[in-house]
Scaffold this motif. Structure first.
Motif, PDB file in Angstrom:
ATOM      1  N   TYR A  34       0.834  -1.199   0.000  1.00 21.14           N
ATOM      2  CA  TYR A  34       0.000   0.000   0.000  1.00 21.14           C
ATOM      3  C   TYR A  34       0.870   1.250   0.000  1.00 21.14           C
ATOM      4  O   TYR A  34       1.917   1.309   0.643  1.00 21.14           O
ATOM      5  CB  TYR A  34      -0.948  -0.015   1.201  1.00 21.14           C
ATOM      6  N   ILE A  35       0.415   2.251  -0.746  1.00 22.27           N
ATOM      7  CA  ILE A  35       1.177   3.484  -0.931  1.00 22.27           C
ATOM      8  C   ILE A  35       0.246   4.679  -0.801  1.00 22.27           C
ATOM      9  O   ILE A  35      -0.973   4.558  -0.939  1.00 22.27           O
ATOM     10  CB  ILE A  35       1.891   3.515  -2.296  1.00 22.27           C
ATOM     11  N   ARG A  36       0.844   5.820  -0.528  1.00 19.68           N
ATOM     12  CA  ARG A  36       0.060   7.036  -0.322  1.00 19.68           C
ATOM     13  C   ARG A  36      -0.205   7.799  -1.602  1.00 19.68           C
ATOM     14  O   ARG A  36      -0.987   8.750  -1.609  1.00 19.68           O
ATOM     15  CB  ARG A  36       0.791   7.957   0.656  1.00 19.68           C
ATOM     16  N   ALA A  37       0.468   7.431  -2.693  1.00 21.59           N
ATOM     17  CA  ALA A  37       0.363   8.191  -3.933  1.00 21.59           C
ATOM     18  C   ALA A  37       0.255   7.246  -5.125  1.00 21.59           C
ATOM     19  O   ALA A  37       1.026   6.294  -5.238  1.00 21.59           O
ATOM     20  CB  ALA A  37       1.570   9.105  -4.101  1.00 21.59           C
ATOM     21  N   GLN A  38      -0.675   7.546  -6.008  1.00 17.43           N
ATOM     22  CA  GLN A  38      -0.856   6.705  -7.189  1.00 17.43           C
ATOM     23  C   GLN A  38       0.267   6.908  -8.194  1.00 17.43           C
ATOM     24  O   GLN A  38       0.400   6.134  -9.144  1.00 17.43           O
ATOM     25  CB  GLN A  38      -2.217   6.992  -7.835  1.00 17.43           C
ATOM     26  N   THR A  39       1.090   7.945  -8.003  1.00 21.62           N
ATOM     27  CA  THR A  39       2.216   8.174  -8.909  1.00 21.62           C
ATOM     28  C   THR A  39       3.368   7.218  -8.640  1.00 21.62           C
ATOM     29  O   THR A  39       4.306   7.145  -9.435  1.00 21.62           O
ATOM     30  CB  THR A  39       2.724   9.618  -8.756  1.00 21.62           C
ATOM     31  N   SER A  40       3.336   6.486  -7.524  1.00 23.37           N
ATOM     32  CA  SER A  40       4.427   5.569  -7.192  1.00 23.37           C
ATOM     33  C   SER A  40       4.382   4.333  -8.088  1.00 23.37           C
ATOM     34  O   SER A  40       3.367   4.017  -8.715  1.00 23.37           O
ATOM     35  CB  SER A  40       4.324   5.137  -5.723  1.00 23.37           C
ATOM     36  N   ARG A  41       5.519   3.626  -8.121  1.00 21.00           N
ATOM     37  CA  ARG A  41       5.564   2.356  -8.848  1.00 21.00           C
ATOM     38  C   ARG A  41       6.609   1.475  -8.182  1.00 21.00           C
ATOM     39  O   ARG A  41       7.415   1.926  -7.374  1.00 21.00           O
ATOM     40  CB  ARG A  41       5.893   2.560 -10.324  1.00 21.00           C
ATOM     41  N   SER A  42       6.586   0.206  -8.541  1.00 21.63           N
ATOM     42  CA  SER A  42       7.565  -0.746  -8.041  1.00 21.63           C
ATOM     43  C   SER A  42       8.201  -1.434  -9.238  1.00 21.63           C
ATOM     44  O   SER A  42       7.591  -2.314  -9.852  1.00 21.63           O
ATOM     45  CB  SER A  42       6.894  -1.775  -7.128  1.00 21.63           C
ATOM     46  N   GLU A  76      -8.437  -2.367   6.951  1.00 26.85           N
ATOM     47  CA  GLU A  76      -7.244  -1.659   7.435  1.00 26.85           C
ATOM     48  C   GLU A  76      -6.537  -0.869   6.341  1.00 26.85           C
ATOM     49  O   GLU A  76      -5.721   0.007   6.629  1.00 26.85           O
ATOM     50  CB  GLU A  76      -6.268  -2.654   8.065  1.00 26.85           C
ATOM     51  N   SER A  77      -6.817  -1.184   5.086  1.00 31.65           N
ATOM     52  CA  SER A  77      -6.144  -0.503   3.976  1.00 31.65           C
ATOM     53  C   SER A  77      -6.954   0.663   3.423  1.00 31.65           C
ATOM     54  O   SER A  77      -6.518   1.330   2.486  1.00 31.65           O
ATOM     55  CB  SER A  77      -5.891  -1.498   2.830  1.00 31.65           C
ATOM     56  N   GLY A  78      -8.110   0.927   4.002  1.00 31.69           N
ATOM     57  CA  GLY A  78      -9.052   1.856   3.397  1.00 31.69           C
ATOM     58  C   GLY A  78      -8.553   3.272   3.212  1.00 31.69           C
ATOM     59  O   GLY A  78      -9.051   4.000   2.349  1.00 31.69           O
ATOM     60  N   SER A  79      -7.574   3.716   3.990  1.00 29.53           N
ATOM     61  CA  SER A  79      -7.105   5.103   3.885  1.00 29.53           C
ATOM     62  C   SER A  79      -6.012   5.299   2.839  1.00 29.53           C
ATOM     63  O   SER A  79      -5.546   6.426   2.658  1.00 29.53           O
ATOM     64  CB  SER A  79      -6.600   5.586   5.246  1.00 29.53           C
ATOM     65  N   TYR A  80      -5.621   4.233   2.146  1.00 33.09           N
ATOM     66  CA  TYR A  80      -4.540   4.344   1.171  1.00 33.09           C
ATOM     67  C   TYR A  80      -5.112   4.233  -0.243  1.00 33.09           C
ATOM     68  O   TYR A  80      -5.857   3.295  -0.544  1.00 33.09           O
ATOM     69  CB  TYR A  80      -3.490   3.272   1.415  1.00 33.09           C
ATOM     70  N   PRO A  81      -4.767   5.170  -1.139  1.00 35.99           N
ATOM     71  CA  PRO A  81      -5.426   5.223  -2.447  1.00 35.99           C
ATOM     72  C   PRO A  81      -4.990   4.151  -3.433  1.00 35.99           C
ATOM     73  O   PRO A  81      -5.714   3.867  -4.389  1.00 35.99           O
ATOM     74  CB  PRO A  81      -5.037   6.609  -2.972  1.00 35.99           C
ATOM     75  N   ALA A  82      -3.812   3.566  -3.225  1.00 35.64           N
ATOM     76  CA  ALA A  82      -3.280   2.687  -4.263  1.00 35.64           C
ATOM     77  C   ALA A  82      -2.327   1.663  -3.660  1.00 35.64           C
ATOM     78  O   ALA A  82      -1.991   1.716  -2.469  1.00 35.64           O
ATOM     79  CB  ALA A  82      -2.550   3.513  -5.326  1.00 35.64           C
ATOM     80  N   TYR A  83      -1.903   0.749  -4.507  1.00 30.82           N
ATOM     81  CA  TYR A  83      -0.916  -0.249  -4.097  1.00 30.82           C
ATOM     82  C   TYR A  83      -0.125  -0.687  -5.318  1.00 30.82           C
ATOM     83  O   TYR A  83      -0.575  -0.541  -6.467  1.00 30.82           O
ATOM     84  CB  TYR A  83      -1.593  -1.472  -3.445  1.00 30.82           C
ATOM     85  N   THR A  84       1.074  -1.182  -5.080  1.00 31.73           N
ATOM     86  CA  THR A  84       1.806  -1.934  -6.097  1.00 31.73           C
ATOM     87  C   THR A  84       1.879  -3.374  -5.606  1.00 31.73           C
ATOM     88  O   THR A  84       1.567  -3.659  -4.450  1.00 31.73           O
ATOM     89  CB  THR A  84       3.221  -1.374  -6.316  1.00 31.73           C
ATOM     90  N   ARG A  85       2.276  -4.280  -6.465  1.00 27.59           N
ATOM     91  CA  ARG A  85       2.299  -5.679  -6.040  1.00 27.59           C
ATOM     92  C   ARG A  85       3.566  -6.365  -6.536  1.00 27.59           C
ATOM     93  O   ARG A  85       4.168  -5.954  -7.526  1.00 27.59           O
ATOM     94  CB  ARG A  85       1.062  -6.425  -6.526  1.00 27.59           C
ATOM     95  N   SER A  86       3.935  -7.418  -5.843  1.00 27.35           N
ATOM     96  CA  SER A  86       5.086  -8.232  -6.241  1.00 27.35           C
ATOM     97  C   SER A  86       4.847  -9.662  -5.773  1.00 27.35           C
ATOM     98  O   SER A  86       4.248  -9.885  -4.720  1.00 27.35           O
ATOM     99  CB  SER A  86       6.386  -7.680  -5.633  1.00 27.35           C
ATOM    100  N   PRO A  87       5.319 -10.640  -6.548  1.00 32.11           N
ATOM    101  CA  PRO A  87       5.139 -12.038  -6.146  1.00 32.11           C
ATOM    102  C   PRO A  87       6.354 -12.546  -5.387  1.00 32.11           C
ATOM    103  O   PRO A  87       7.483 -12.112  -5.621  1.00 32.11           O
ATOM    104  CB  PRO A  87       5.012 -12.750  -7.497  1.00 32.11           C
ATOM    105  N   ASN A  88       6.117 -13.471  -4.473  1.00 32.37           N
ATOM    106  CA  ASN A  88       7.229 -14.122  -3.787  1.00 32.37           C
ATOM    107  C   ASN A  88       6.727 -15.435  -3.202  1.00 32.37           C
ATOM    108  O   ASN A  88       5.522 -15.620  -3.011  1.00 32.37           O
ATOM    109  CB  ASN A  88       7.805 -13.241  -2.681  1.00 32.37           C
ATOM    110  N   THR A  89       7.657 -16.326  -2.919  1.00 29.94           N
ATOM    111  CA  THR A  89       7.308 -17.612  -2.324  1.00 29.94           C
ATOM    112  C   THR A  89       7.267 -17.443  -0.817  1.00 29.94           C
ATOM    113  O   THR A  89       8.308 -17.340  -0.164  1.00 29.94           O
ATOM    114  CB  THR A  89       8.352 -18.684  -2.717  1.00 29.94           C
ATOM    115  N   LEU A  90       6.062 -17.430  -0.273  1.00 29.72           N
ATOM    116  CA  LEU A  90       5.891 -17.105   1.144  1.00 29.72           C
ATOM    117  C   LEU A  90       5.214 -18.211   1.938  1.00 29.72           C
ATOM    118  O   LEU A  90       5.053 -18.087   3.159  1.00 29.72           O
ATOM    119  CB  LEU A  90       5.086 -15.804   1.274  1.00 29.72           C
TER     120      LEU A  90
END
Length: 450
Positions: free
Chosen positions: A117-125, A139-153
C-alpha cells in the motif's frame, strides 16, 4: 487418514510496534506455531509476541536478511512455513485457505502476491504501476493505491530450501533450482510499511537497503537481477541517473533480453538529457516485451518523457494517451498529458486536466511543479502564482521553489507577498546567499522599508 500438516509462522522482527500484534493476529488461526527471531528490538515487540503465544529468540543482526531468516527457519519444526513481516497482514481469505493449500500433496510451494500500500498513485515498483486500491481489507481503506510483487511465502520446510541474498531475500530461486512444484496462492499478503513509515524512516531504510544492495551485487557479479535492483536504488533513492545507467547496462550485458533493463536505461538517458539514445533504448525494451501483450503504461510514459523533453510535443502527447484511458492514467501521467495540450495550443483543456490530476493527489509536489510551468506557458500568471504558493506547503520545498513563487508574485507587482515568501525561504535556508539577494531586490523594487 493422512496427518494434518503442521504449519508455522516464521518472522524476523525489530521494533515491530503496533503492527506486530496485527500481523500475528491475522495469521494466528491458520498456523500451529509462531517462531520469531528478534534482531534487537528496543520496544515492546518481544513481550507482545510472547504474550500472543510466540516462541521468540534473539538473532544477532549482521546486515543480512537471509542470514536472519534462515536462523528462524532452523528453529522451525513443522511441515510448512508461512513468512510474514511485522508491517504485514494475511488477509482473511488466506487464513481460511491455508489448511487446504498445505494439504495438497502435489504442491511444494505457493507463490503469493504481496500488495504494497502506498500514499500516492504516482508511485511504482520496478515496472509494476500503481493500482487503485479496491479496499478489500478495512485496514487498507485510507490508502489510495498499491503496487504488487510475487514471492514464495508459503512452502514445505526442508533443509535444502533456504533464503538467499543479503537484501530482497527469497527462497524462490532455491525452489526453482530444486525443481519443486509451485502454484499461485488464491490470497494476498497486505504490506503497510511504505504507507505507514515516516519520510525519515523511509529514507533511512532505503539507504540501508542500498548499502546492502551494493554488497549483494559485489557478491553476485553474474546475477543480472542484483545489478537491476541496484540500478533502481540509484535512480529512485539516490537520484543518480548516470550511476543507475551503469548498473542497468551491467544487467543487460548479462541478460540482453531483459526488457525492464532496456526500459530503465532509457529512463536514465532521458533524465541525463540524451533523448535520441533514450528513445533507442525504449525501442529495444518494446522489442523485448511479449509481442501480443497489452501496451505497457510505464513504457509509453517513458517514451512520452523522452519526446517531450526532446521538443517533440505531438509525439509525447500520443504516448501519454497510450499510457491509459483518462480514468487509468496516474495523476503524474495526466499532468504530463495536460502540459502537452497546453504546448499544443489547447490550454483550457490542458490546465483543466492538470487541476483534476492534482485534486486526485494533492500531496505530490511534482504535480504542482508541472501545473506552475503549464500555467506560465499559457500566460496565466495569476494561476501560476497561486499554485506556486500552494507548492510551498508540500513536502520540503527547494530554494528554487521559493524564488519562483516570489518571482511570480513580483510579476503581479505584489511585492509584499514576494518579500514574505522570500523571508519564509530564508527561514528554511538561512545560509543561501541567492535567497537573501532576491529578498533585497524585492525590498528595493517594492519600496518596502526595513
Amino acid at each position: 487418514m493422512a496427518r494434518k500438516p503442521v504449519v508455522e509462522l516464521a518472522m524476523i522482527v525489530r521494533n515491530g510496534g503496533d503492527g506486530l500484534a496485527r500481523a500475528i493476529l491475522s495469521a494466528q488461526a491458520a498456523v500451529d506455531r509462531i517462531v520469531i527471531g528478534d534482531t534487537g528490538s528496543t520496544d515492546s515487540s518481544v513481550a507482545t509476541a510472547r504474550n500472543m503465544g510466540a516462541f521468540v529468540f534473539h538473532v544477532p543482526w549482521e546486515n543480512d536478511f537471509s542470514q536472519a531468516r534462515n536462523a528462524v527457519l532452523q528453529a522451525c519444526r513443522g511441515d510448512w512455513v508461512l513468512i510474514l513481516d511485522a508491517d504485514e497482514m494475511l488477509d482473511p481469505a488466506g487464513a481460511a485457505s491455508i489448511p487446504q493449500l498445505t494439504a495438497q500433496s502435489q504442491v511444494d510451494a505457493w507463490e503469493v502476491w504481496k500488495w504494497h500500500y502506498i500514499r500516492a498513485q504516482t508511485s511504482r515498483s520496478g515496472v509494476e504501476p500503481a493500482r487503485i486500491n479496491p479496499c478489500i481489507l478495512p485496514e487498507s481503506g485510507s490508502y489510495p493505491a498499491y503496487t504488487r510483487s510475487p514471492n514464495t511465502l508459503l512452502f514445505r520446510r526442508r533443509p535444502d530450501v533456504y533464503f538467499e541474498y543479503t537484501v530482497h531475500e527469497t527462497v524462490s530461486r532455491r525452489i526453482h533450482k530444486l525443481g519443486l512444484r509451485t502454484a499461485e496462492a488464491p490470497f494476498v499478503i497486505h504490506h503497510f510499511g511504505y504507507a505507514e513509515e515516516t519520510a525519515q524512516q523511509r529514507r533511512e531504510k532505503l539507504e540501508q537497503y542500498h548499502q546492502m544492495g551494493l554488497r549483494k551485487a559485489e557478491a553476485h557479479p553474474l546475477d543480472y537481477w542484483a545489478h537491476y535492483e541496484l540500478g533502481l536504488s540509484e535512480l529512485e533513492h539516490r537520484h543518480n541517473p548516470q550511476q543507475a545507467l551503469a548498473n542497468f547496462e551491467n544487467a543487460l550485458k548479462l541478460n540482453p533480453e531483459f526488457a525492464p533493463g532496456w526500459l530503465y536505461a532509457g529512463i536514465c538517458l532521458t533524465r541525463s538529457g540524451r533523448y535520441p539514445q533514450a528513445l533507442a533504448c525504449l525501442a529495444r525494451a518494446e522489442e523485448k516485451m511479449p509481442p501480443h501483450g497489452p501496451v505497457h503504461p510505464l513504457l509509453c510514459e517513458a517514451k512520452g518523457d523522452a519526446f517531450f523533453h526532446g521538443g517533440e510535443i505531438a509525439q509525447a502527447e500520443q504516448q501519454y494517451r497510450l499510457a491509459g484511458r483518462d480514468t487509468d492514467l496516474s495523476p503524474l501521467a495526466a499532468c504530463k498529458l495536460g502540459a502537452c495540450e497546453v504546448q499544443l495550443g489547447k490550454a483550457e483543456n490542458g490546465l483543466a486536466r492538470i487541476e483534476a490530476a492534482v485534486e486526485r493527489e494533492p500531496q505530490t509536489a511534482e504535480l504542482y511543479d508541472i501545473w506552475v510551468a503549464a500555467a506560465m506557458l499559457a500566460g496565466d500568471i495569476r494561476t501560476a502564482a497561486q499554485v506556486a504558493r500552494q507548492r510551498l506547503r508540500i513536502g520540503q520545498p527547494s530554494v528554487h521553489s521559493f524564488v519562483l513563487a516570489a518571482g511570480l508574485q513580483a510579476r503581479l507587482e505584489d511585492w509584499r507577498r514576494a518579500v514574505s515568501i522570500l523571508e519564509d525561504g530564508i527561514g528554511h535556508y538561512p545560509n543561501d546567499a541567492g535567497l537573501r539577494r532576491e529578498w533585497k531586490i524585492a525590498m528595493k523594487r517594492g519600496n518596502i522599508g526595513g
